[in-house]
Design an enzyme around this catalytic site. Sequence first.
Site, short mmCIF file in Angstrom:
data_model
loop_
_atom_site.label_atom_id
_atom_site.label_comp_id
_atom_site.label_asym_id
_atom_site.label_seq_id
_atom_site.Cartn_x
_atom_site.Cartn_y
_atom_site.Cartn_z
N PRO A 2 0.80 -1.20 0.00
CA PRO A 2 0.00 0.00 0.00
C PRO A 2 0.85 1.27 0.00
O PRO A 2 1.70 1.45 0.87
CB PRO A 2 -0.79 -0.11 1.29
CG PRO A 2 -0.70 -1.53 1.70
CD PRO A 2 0.45 -2.13 1.01
N GLU A 3 0.57 2.12 -0.93
CA GLU A 3 1.12 3.47 -0.92
C GLU A 3 -0.04 4.38 -0.49
O GLU A 3 -1.09 3.88 -0.10
CB GLU A 3 1.65 3.85 -2.30
CG GLU A 3 2.68 2.83 -2.82
CD GLU A 3 3.25 3.17 -4.18
OE1 GLU A 3 3.31 4.36 -4.52
OE2 GLU A 3 3.63 2.25 -4.91
N ARG A 112 3.66 -10.89 4.72
CA ARG A 112 5.12 -10.76 4.89
C ARG A 112 5.51 -10.21 6.26
O ARG A 112 6.70 -10.16 6.59
CB ARG A 112 5.69 -9.90 3.78
CG ARG A 112 5.54 -10.58 2.43
CD ARG A 112 5.94 -9.69 1.28
NE ARG A 112 7.37 -9.47 1.25
CZ ARG A 112 7.97 -8.74 0.33
NH1 ARG A 112 7.27 -8.15 -0.61
NH2 ARG A 112 9.27 -8.58 0.34
#
Length: 275
Positions: A2-3, A112
């Site tokens: 996500p940006e 992750r």
Amino acid sequence: MPELPEVETVGRALAPHLIGRTIHDTEVRQTAFRTKLDPVHFATFFEGETIDSWQRHGKYLIFSFFSGKRFVLHLGMSGSCRVCDGTVDFERHEHLAWNFTDGSSWRYSDIRRFGQLFLIESGEELPASIRCLGPDALSDDCSGDYLKKRLSGQRAEIKCLLLNQRILAGVGNIYACEALWRAGISPFAIGDKLTKKRLIVLVEAIKQVLRESVSCGGTTIRDFRRPDGSEGKFVLHLDVYGRDGEACSRCGSSIVQVMQHGRSTWYCPCCQKER
DNA sequence: TAAATCCTGTCA
DNA sequence: TGACAGGATTTA
């Protein structure tokens, strides 16, 4: 991960399910994130707290409680959230749950486990990593003027500078590539050497691409999901990211992929100029 | 300023 | 099997 547009999408989608809700208890199934989590502290911190508001700075989400406590969440590369009924089974990488008194449950999954979580007591300041962030890329403080001053003496390449959250908060790899293409600026241009005129164009390109993506619910490359499980549709509007070998939609030349300081960069060698 | 690192999954 | 993935920090 996500940006800025994806984080904004998550915040907006969560808000109606979280604001005004009171946390009954929490569940911790995994403690090893970028920030190590103490399950006992986690449980006592949230119990009985009612969520008052949320805000976003760059890629960080900040939730404030009526008590004055705050909870900061960074989704890392693969973090995502959903709100479901508390009786729903946990998914494989769903590591955390906040169970509300009304029976609903806020779940955090992170394949992750690069996510960051900060529990901030009332009156306590935010961690240094957040205090040191540059202005949010969509704020008025992000301007050609600001960037000209901030990039003075910066001899790194503009693509890398845009990824530096202490300069601008919220831009990541996708939108750095896209904004530079829109502005016609080479990713290899040296920060210090960009004229104010070109930086004004760049700032406008950054804001434009971020706003358009927010209105599409962000970009899904692989992992990102909106809290309702749907994909971000801005992927359909990408001009360079992931499109090596395809024709530039402005000049027809082939889009090229290169490694730039360990990160992939996509750009058009023909219409993106260093000067 | 660059490389290594944290972790899991996917794709070539 | 190895390279790479939307990130950020630590280290050399």
